[in-house]
Scaffold this motif. Structure first.
Motif, PDB file in Angstrom:
ATOM      1  N   GLN C 303     -33.228 -44.838 -53.069  1.00 13.03           N
ATOM      2  CA  GLN C 303     -33.031 -45.643 -51.857  1.00 13.03           C
ATOM      3  C   GLN C 303     -33.322 -47.107 -52.207  1.00 13.03           C
ATOM      4  OE1 GLN C 303     -31.840 -44.083 -49.323  1.00 13.03           O
ATOM      5  NE2 GLN C 303     -32.607 -41.976 -49.440  1.00 13.03           N
ATOM      6  N   VAL C 304     -32.442 -47.999 -51.759  1.00  9.67           N
ATOM      7  CA  VAL C 304     -32.663 -49.416 -52.057  1.00  9.67           C
ATOM      8  C   VAL C 304     -32.667 -50.236 -50.774  1.00  9.67           C
ATOM      9  CG1 VAL C 304     -31.626 -49.322 -54.350  1.00  9.67           C
ATOM     10  CG2 VAL C 304     -30.187 -49.857 -52.387  1.00  9.67           C
ATOM     11  N   ASP C 305     -33.273 -51.401 -50.859  1.00  7.72           N
ATOM     12  CA  ASP C 305     -33.261 -52.275 -49.688  1.00  7.72           C
ATOM     13  C   ASP C 305     -32.097 -53.255 -49.787  1.00  7.72           C
ATOM     14  OD1 ASP C 305     -33.993 -54.230 -51.471  1.00  7.72           O
ATOM     15  OD2 ASP C 305     -36.049 -54.437 -50.728  1.00  7.72           O
ATOM     16  N   MET C 389     -25.130 -29.130 -54.816  1.00  9.09           N
ATOM     17  CA  MET C 389     -26.170 -28.719 -53.865  1.00  9.09           C
ATOM     18  C   MET C 389     -27.548 -29.171 -54.337  1.00  9.09           C
ATOM     19  SD  MET C 389     -24.893 -25.032 -52.487  1.00  9.09           S
ATOM     20  CE  MET C 389     -26.488 -24.553 -51.864  1.00  9.09           C
ATOM     21  N   ARG C 390     -27.764 -29.053 -55.629  1.00 13.25           N
ATOM     22  CA  ARG C 390     -29.048 -29.537 -56.166  1.00 13.25           C
ATOM     23  C   ARG C 390     -29.195 -31.032 -55.900  1.00 13.25           C
ATOM     24  NH1 ARG C 390     -32.679 -25.844 -58.555  1.00 13.25           N
ATOM     25  NH2 ARG C 390     -33.342 -27.491 -59.963  1.00 13.25           N
ATOM     26  N   ALA C 391     -28.129 -31.746 -56.133  1.00 15.55           N
ATOM     27  CA  ALA C 391     -28.173 -33.193 -55.917  1.00 15.55           C
ATOM     28  C   ALA C 391     -28.427 -33.500 -54.443  1.00 15.55           C
ATOM     29  CB  ALA C 391     -26.870 -33.821 -56.386  1.00 15.55           C
ATOM     30  N   MET C 392     -27.830 -32.687 -53.570  1.00 15.83           N
ATOM     31  CA  MET C 392     -28.026 -32.909 -52.136  1.00 15.83           C
ATOM     32  C   MET C 392     -29.492 -32.697 -51.742  1.00 15.83           C
ATOM     33  SD  MET C 392     -25.381 -33.906 -50.590  1.00 15.83           S
ATOM     34  CE  MET C 392     -24.538 -34.692 -51.918  1.00 15.83           C
ATOM     35  N   SER C 393     -30.126 -31.717 -52.388  1.00 13.86           N
ATOM     36  CA  SER C 393     -31.544 -31.481 -52.103  1.00 13.86           C
ATOM     37  C   SER C 393     -32.382 -32.679 -52.526  1.00 13.86           C
ATOM     38  CB  SER C 393     -32.047 -30.252 -52.840  1.00 13.86           C
ATOM     39  OG  SER C 393     -31.418 -29.122 -52.328  1.00 13.86           O
ATOM     40  N   LEU C 394     -32.017 -33.238 -53.662  1.00 15.32           N
ATOM     41  CA  LEU C 394     -32.739 -34.427 -54.124  1.00 15.32           C
ATOM     42  C   LEU C 394     -32.544 -35.572 -53.141  1.00 15.32           C
ATOM     43  CD1 LEU C 394     -32.386 -35.159 -57.908  1.00 15.32           C
ATOM     44  CD2 LEU C 394     -34.399 -34.511 -56.637  1.00 15.32           C
ATOM     45  N   SER C 398     -35.383 -37.572 -50.994  1.00 11.26           N
ATOM     46  CA  SER C 398     -35.640 -39.012 -51.053  1.00 11.26           C
ATOM     47  C   SER C 398     -35.423 -39.679 -49.699  1.00 11.26           C
ATOM     48  CB  SER C 398     -34.749 -39.666 -52.104  1.00 11.26           C
ATOM     49  OG  SER C 398     -33.460 -39.854 -51.578  1.00 11.26           O
ATOM     50  N   GLY C 399     -35.062 -38.918 -48.718  1.00 16.64           N
ATOM     51  CA  GLY C 399     -34.917 -39.507 -47.388  1.00 16.64           C
ATOM     52  C   GLY C 399     -33.498 -39.490 -46.854  1.00 16.64           C
ATOM     53  N   GLY C 400     -32.617 -38.790 -47.541  1.00 15.96           N
ATOM     54  CA  GLY C 400     -31.259 -38.635 -47.033  1.00 15.96           C
ATOM     55  C   GLY C 400     -30.384 -39.831 -47.311  1.00 15.96           C
ATOM     56  N   VAL C 401     -29.198 -39.795 -46.742  1.00 20.00           N
ATOM     57  CA  VAL C 401     -28.255 -40.882 -46.982  1.00 20.00           C
ATOM     58  C   VAL C 401     -28.363 -41.871 -45.838  1.00 20.00           C
ATOM     59  CG1 VAL C 401     -25.834 -41.488 -47.189  1.00 20.00           C
ATOM     60  CG2 VAL C 401     -26.694 -39.420 -48.283  1.00 20.00           C
ATOM     61  N   ARG C 402     -28.629 -43.114 -46.182  1.00 18.44           N
ATOM     62  CA  ARG C 402     -28.719 -44.150 -45.158  1.00 18.44           C
ATOM     63  C   ARG C 402     -27.600 -45.148 -45.401  1.00 18.44           C
ATOM     64  NH1 ARG C 402     -34.887 -45.449 -46.758  1.00 18.44           N
ATOM     65  NH2 ARG C 402     -35.726 -43.380 -46.498  1.00 18.44           N
ATOM     66  N   ASN C 403     -26.906 -45.441 -44.409  1.00 16.37           N
ATOM     67  CA  ASN C 403     -25.860 -46.463 -44.512  1.00 16.37           C
ATOM     68  C   ASN C 403     -24.888 -46.147 -45.640  1.00 16.37           C
ATOM     69  OD1 ASN C 403     -24.487 -48.700 -43.888  1.00 16.37           O
ATOM     70  ND2 ASN C 403     -26.239 -50.051 -43.854  1.00 16.37           N
ATOM     71  N   GLU C 404     -24.559 -47.151 -46.460  1.00 18.07           N
ATOM     72  CA  GLU C 404     -23.572 -46.909 -47.505  1.00 18.07           C
ATOM     73  C   GLU C 404     -24.160 -46.154 -48.684  1.00 18.07           C
ATOM     74  OE1 GLU C 404     -20.994 -50.022 -49.150  1.00 18.07           O
ATOM     75  OE2 GLU C 404     -20.462 -50.431 -47.061  1.00 18.07           O
ATOM     76  N   PHE C 405     -23.317 -45.320 -49.271  1.00 18.61           N
ATOM     77  CA  PHE C 405     -23.778 -44.410 -50.301  1.00 18.61           C
ATOM     78  C   PHE C 405     -22.943 -44.641 -51.551  1.00 18.61           C
ATOM     79  CE2 PHE C 405     -22.723 -40.130 -52.056  1.00 18.61           C
ATOM     80  CZ  PHE C 405     -23.946 -39.857 -52.626  1.00 18.61           C
TER      81      PHE C 405
END
Lengths: 393, 416, 472
Positions: C303-305, C389-394, C398-405
């Motif tokens: 996650q980045v600011d 699926m493993r990547a999705m768990s990671l 880390s807090g899910g997908v926020r805004n742009e991915f």
């Protein structure tokens, strides 16, 4: 009477309905009904029943749910069952449940209760600290109070006050339920070809998610069917499966054991439904005490119970003898400390008594059973070849 | 440090000479240990976890674990148990190289860890005929200790534990003697709290994790309730005060840490097999641990609990129920939040231990919760207690470096 | 003199180098296989990036003309492709030499036959590769030497007598690594001229073909170019000499990636790949708040600011399931090349449920599935899904997908992975999430490294400046 096939079909559907539709419908039928989810292994379902509640067993998502969030909550070296349960809790599977009970069986399920508290699922989350002290006036009394707490939680929700009559009535129903299960297991021991273990599994598991009255009807019908001379006897060995007390083996695994040449004549899958050995006193003036007493003095051996003066290996041997089994299959979930730490003790017990056994490991979502089939096949063949040699128990 | 070493060496010496001294030996666990009670019967404690961790530090654990696995133990289960079992199979030679005495009593104080129970079921069979006393500490499932929980424990003490101790030791229970011991416990506990509170200073004069495990040694392994312990902690406190006055940072195996760059709170036990390398990864980067949950496994004193000599059995009960792993997850989160805030931590790190579900199950959620509440940078690594196969140096280094660099970036920006 | 900055990302599978200018613009890229030696891999990638940078500088001289005639862009791209091919050609020729050498020293009776086959194979695949560069779009795919050659070589070997199979592969295995690890220096000027000659041929050919009056595959740019490409060529030629002699001054460099500790860089020139990937991805897509990087050895959810600085990250746990390595393992299991995995998985009609995310167990599971007649593409699809699926768990950790991915790393080139990432991100976080994938996705870590290299020098973080001032 319904055909055995149709009963099995219905139970199969109920057993793995991860949305608990039937239970939710039951709740919606009448004002004041509550749904209480519980995790393996055992809770006194009688007390929930007595206050207009339905205790619903949440036995894991098995191989029926895609797990993503669950893996985000658990490291890879923790068993599989809590992943499915938290995934269900975060999805909508457990909506409409009023509360959840986590019996004391291991650290993972214990901490899962804390997770439910953090995500604030249900009106109450109760970790039921089952006593490991098996004296009535010590552990028994503590357990008595634990049950009272549960009743207080439910009363807060629906205002239902428990009475001696209601409790005794509930106890009677569950006594009947356990008796029927025992009778069915007895019949299957004698005539295991009359119904597969997988079918029996579905029938028992269905009982976790429907009212006991309905389940009793089902069991009565099944019992009647099993008294008929159905099915064809095959040349298979008889085994007891031990170690699957909490995280359930995938149905495919049970099927594989049977197909590899075994009749499973006893098991500890969902052992909670058969927990109390014999009847609970249903005519006492203090039914909670009766339930506590039953837990203290008539619990089975299980990886979740400390075995102070009643060593589990001896009790397993007794079971093997009672069921006239040819051997034991230790089937334990991967990363399950209680079951896996028991294995060396139980296996040594088998060695000492010359009971043959093998050990396999699974997780509730294991998909392939080739290796297991081979192992079990070799095990059953070896016993068949040596069948002249009596099993010393 | 020297005093601490002497105390521990003394204990092992006493254990080696029980045949001569006739002292009775009690095997028991650290969390919820009844040191005072054992001491009041003049018995000596042996802690299987301590043996396991010492074996880990002495690079013996790998061999012991493999031995237990050869005897049918699964690769999946707790490595403390396997290390201990393996050590016993191989002759029960303790950390000092001398054979540990067999137990006269197995005291299963079962607090915060279900596996303890399985462990003792195994021990019971390794020492057939040795009496077992079990005491169950109810879990603080609702974040509180109710009177009935205490009552349950007191009953177990009175009817289960004490009678067995009387029988084994041949001594009558002496409440006055116990009270005296408890007074000293409370005193030592006061000093400990002060010592661990010193991390409020910048730079922190101590490391509350890597060095912290040495500091808690004496009270955890049976010296709680002794004058020796009180003296040790008094001395330690004096030393800490001096460090504060001189503005010195914590001592590491390679001398005083030069610059305090990051202040961390760590959750989870340390790894013992590569303890030094592990620690070095931190002090090389100027990371000091200002609080850790692990140093609270043998008792949580943060909220004011002290052994109360006026209510000896009740206080023993409460002590047991107050140990860290007997707290529910919301309580653990709150306690860690308090540590992060009060000790001004820059980051929160989870060391997830493969062996220990009592810690590990829920750690990821706790971490997320703290991250959200406090907006604190978090890090996550995985190791094991004593299984060297589960300590991957490069893997851990890689993650820690990333974590430290992230902290560094954050700190630079916050200074703007 | 202009300053340039180098970022080197030493991954466990590939090593990447990126050169940027003072505006954080990428001007050079290099990529090679890491298998043999980190240090050599880094040098090769760097060298390649420098040639590439020179080429970029050369084409920048034509900026004004391109602005007027957009079709020149196409010409430049073509030149770059051919230029790449020519570098490549050196190595392929060396490979042929090595192959013949190792075949001729073999102690088998069929030695001569093996030599003949190798000749035939190389005679077939070298022109094919040339064609893929010159006429096709191989140059834009960021593929590297070993992958390109192996795929074609193996394909040809499959067609040959089974008995020679082992000898042919043995010869290849012996030859590829030394060739790959050879530092080949080129004469830039000469190479560009050669490239221009080849293009002359190509465009002349085009002009002739189209005399019949047809348009060239409805390609407007090509149509425009065939008349006036000479003009672009002449402009290029004016600058080649200067550029070839110009020093590419690397003012600072930063190393990152799995093998970063092995780089002979000073401490403050080594940065963790987490920071670099995030910084790079954010630079390319400034609205990015979540970065998923699937590399060979590690998967990272970051996650980045708004400044591109990391606020939290999660990496895969101990086991390598769910990383690029897993795919490599699966490719071996199926005996196909890594590049073929994705396309085949896309042919599936459903995803076989794969339970074991453990590499070891997955192998057994795959074999059993194949035994019971499960379609290979379906199994592959299931495996790809399992990784995602493993990547999705990671990501969830880390807090899910926020805004742009933004999805980066070598595995982001795999189309099947892309498909499942897209699907599952939409399922879990809504289908309005913007998902970025860049053709440079594999270079994000190196780009971030280069950007850090530039900042390290300028000391443009105020706090650092203050600290520096204090120290004085």
């Amino acid at each position: 009477m319904k055909s055995l096939e149709s009963i099995v079909e219905r139970c199969t559907e109920l057993a793995f309905d991860l949305n608990f539709t039937h239970a939710k419908e039951w709740k919606a039928e009448e004002e004041g009904r509550v749904l209480v989810g519980y995790m393996p292994v055992y809770i006194p379902r009688e007390i929930i029943h007595a206050v207009n509640g339905l205790a619903v067993g949440i036995m894991g998502a098995g191989d029926r749910k895609q797990i993503i969030k669950g893996d985000a909550y658990y490291q890879s070296y923790i068993c599989h069952i809590p992943r499915g349960i938290i995934e269900m809790a975060l999805d909508d599977n457990l909506n409409d449940f009023d509360g959840f009970i986590f019996p004391a069986i291991c650290d993972v399920i214990r901490n899962l209760s804390g997770m439910f508290k953090v995500i604030q699922k249900g009106t109450f989350v109760k970790y039921l600290d089952l006593p490991q002290n098996f004296q009535s006036h010590i552990g028994g009394e503590f357990y008595h109070k634990e049950m009272e707490h549960i009743l207080e939680y439910i009363e807060k929700i629906n205002g239902a006050r428990v009475t001696t009559e209601k409790l005794n009535h509930s106890i009677e129903l569950f006594n009947h339920n356990r008796r029927l299960l025992e009778m069915i297991y007895d019949l299957r021991q004698k005539y295991p070809w009359r119904m597969t273990n997988v079918d029996l599994y579905h029938i028992v598991r269905a009982g976790q998610v429907i009212p006991v009255e309905e389940h009793n009807e089902i069991l009565e019908a099944v019992h009647d069917h099993l008294q008929k001379d159905i099915g064809v006897k095959q040349d298979r060995i008889k085994v007891v499966v031990s170690g699957s007390f909490c995280e359930q083996p995938p149905v495919g695994l049970i099927k594989s054991i049977e197909m590899a040449g075994c009749y499973v004549v006893d098991d500890d899958f969902m052992i909670g439904s058969r927990w109390i050995q014999g009847d609970v006193d249903d005519a006492s003036g203090n039914p909670l005490k009766a339930l506590a007493e039953a837990y203290i003095s008539r619990s089975p051996f299980s990886s979740s119970v400390y075995d102070v003066d009643n060593p589990k290996e001896g009790r397993l041997a007794d079971l093997v003898k009672k069921r006239k089994a040819d051997g034991v299959i230790f089937a334990a979930p991967s990363f399950c400390d209680p079951a896996l730490l028991d294995s060396p003790i139980l296996q040594k017990g088998c060695d000492d008594r010359k009971i043959r056994y093998i050990g396999i490991q699974y997780s509730e979502n294991t998909g392939q059973f080739k290796v297991i089939k081979e192992q079990v096949g070799a095990f059953s063949d070896s016993i068949k070849l040596w069948e002249d040699e009596p099993v010393a128990v | 440090m020297i005093i601490q070493k002497e105390m521990i060496a003394g204990l092992f010496k006493d254990l080696a000479s029980v045949k001569e001294s006739g002292k009775k030996v009690v095997y028991t666990f650290i969390p919820g240990n009844l040191s005072e009670l054992i001491r009041s019967f003049d018995m000596l404690p042996v802690y299987p976890e301590i043996n396991a961790l010492q074996s880990g530090m002495r690079k013996k654990s790998g061999e012991f674990i493999r031995e237990a696995e050869r005897h049918g133990h699964s690769e999946d289960v707790c490595t403390y148990v396997k290390c201990d079992v393996g050590m016993m199979i191989k002759g029960n030679i303790g950390p000092t190289g001398e054979k540990l005495p067999d137990p006269d009593l197995l005291l299963l104080s079962y607090t915060g860890c279900f596996t303890f129970m399985k462990w003792f079921e195994t021990l019971e069979r390794l020492y057939p005929g040795v009496p077992v006393a079990l005491i169950q500490s109810p879990y603080q499932e609702d974040a509180t200790i109710t009177p009935e929980m205490t009552e349950y424990m007191v009953k177990q003490l009175k009817e289960e534990v004490i009678p067995k101790m009387e029988e084994v030791s041949g001594q009558k229970f002496d409440e006055e003697k116990l009270k005296g011991i408890l007074k000293l416990s409370a005193e030592a506990e006061d000093w400990i709290v002060k010592i661990f509170d010193s991390t409020k200073h910048r730079p922190s004069p101590i490391d509350a994790y890597f060095a912290g495990v040495y500091y808690i040694g004496p009270i955890n392994i049976g010296f709680r309730g002794t004058q020796e312990a009180v003296d040790y902690y008094k001395e330690l406190y004096k030393e800490v005060q001096e460090r504060i006055a001189k503005g010195l940072g914590p001592i590491t195996p390679e001398g005083v840490m030069k610059e305090e760059k990051f202040r961390l709170v760590v959750e989870g036990p340390p790894n013992w097999t590569s303890f030094r390398e592990f620690w070095k990864l931190f002090y090389d980067r100027g990371a000091v641990i200002v609080a850790s949950s692990y140093t609270k496994v043998g008792g949580v004193y943060d909220y004011g609990f002290r052994h109360d000599s006026e209510h000896p059995l009740e206080t023993l009960a409460e002590y047991c129920m107050n140990c860290y792993t007997n707290l529910n997850l919301p309580q653990r989160i709150n306690l860690l939040e308090k540590c992060i805030t009060e000790y001004h931590a820059d980051g929160y790190l989870t060391n997830s231990i493969k062996s220990c579900n009592s810690f590990a199950a829920g750690q990821l959620m706790m971490m997320r919760e703290l991250e959200e509440r406090l907006e604190i940078p978090v890090g996550f690594i995985e190791t094991d207690l004593v299984d060297p196969r589960y300590f991957s140096y490069s893997n851990i280094k890689n993650r820690l470096e990333s974590f430290f660099e992230m902290l560094e970036q954050r700190l630079l920006i916050e200074q703007d | 003199m202009s300053k340039y900055y180098l970022g080197i990302d030493l991954g466990s599978t590939t090593s990447k180098a990126v050169i940027i200018n003072e505006k954080d613009e990428i001007i050079g890229r290099g990529i090679t296989n890491t298998r043999a030696n980190y240090k050599v891999a880094a040098d090769i990638a760097k060298l390649e990036a420098i040639y590439d940078a020179r080429f970029t500088l050369l084409t920048q001289k034509l900026e004004a003309e391109i602005a007027k005639k957009p079709e020149f862009k196409k010409y430049i791209a073509d030149t770059r492709a051919v230029f790449q091919y020519l570098q490549f050609k050196h190595r392929v020729d060396r490979l042929t030499e090595e192959l013949l050498k190792s075949a001729s020293t073999m102690r088998t009776e069929s030695k001569d036959l093996v030599v003949d086959h190798i000749r035939n194979i190389m005679d077939k695949i070298v022109p094919e590769i040339r064609n893929d560069f010159v006429e096709g779009d191989l140059a834009t795919k960021n593929e590297f030497f070993r992958d390109i050659v192996s795929e074609r070589y193996n394909r040809e070997v499959e067609l040959i007598d089974k008995e020679l199979f082992e000898s042919l592969l043995l010869a290849y295995d012996k030859s590829i690594t030394p060739v790959e690890n050879e530092m080949v220096k080129y004469d830039f000027e000469k190479l560009v001229y050669e490239a221009l000659d080849i293009l002359d041929e190509k465009y002349n050919g085009l002009a002739e073909e189209s005399t019949a009056g047809e348009s060239l595959g409805f390609d407007v740019e090509l149509n425009l170019l065939k008349g006036n490409y000479k003009q672009a060529e002449d402009s290029l030629k004016q600058h080649i000499g200067d550029i070839a002699r110009q020093e590419i001054h690397i003012a600072n460099m930063v190393g990152t990636g799995y093998g970063r500790a092995l780089l002979p860089f000073p401490d403050d020139c080594i940065k963790s790949e987490i920071l670099c990937h995030a910084f790079g991805a954010h630079a390319v897509f400034p609205d990015t708040r979540t970065v998923l990087d699937i590399g060979g050895q590690d998967t990272k959810a970051i996650q980045v600011d708004s400044r591109g600085l990391v606020t939290s990250f999660h990496m895969n746990d101990r086991c390598a399931a769910g990383c690029g390595r897993y795919l490599g393992y699966i490719a071996d299991e199926f005996n196909i090349s890594l590049n073929e995995l994705g396309p085949e998985a896309l042919e599936a009609d459903r995803e076989t449920n794969i339970c074991s995310t453990c590499t070891v167990f997955a192998g057994a599971e795959v074999r059993e599935l194949l035994n019971v007649g499960e379609k290979r593409s379906n199994i592959l699809a299931g495996l790809h899904k399992a990784i995602v699926m493993r990547a999705m768990s990671l990501l969830a950790r880390s807090g899910g997908v926020r805004n742009e991915f933004t999805f980066t790393g070598g595995v982001a080139r795999n189309q099947a992975v892309l498909k499942y990432v897209g699907q599952m991100v939409a399922e879990s976080y809504g289908d309005d999430i913007v998902m970025n994938i860049h053709t440079d996705s594999i270079f994000m870590g190196a780009l971030g490294g280069a950007m850090f290299a530039r900042r390290n020098i300028e000391v443009d973080l105020p706090a650092k400046k203050r600290k520096a001032a204090k120290a004085v």
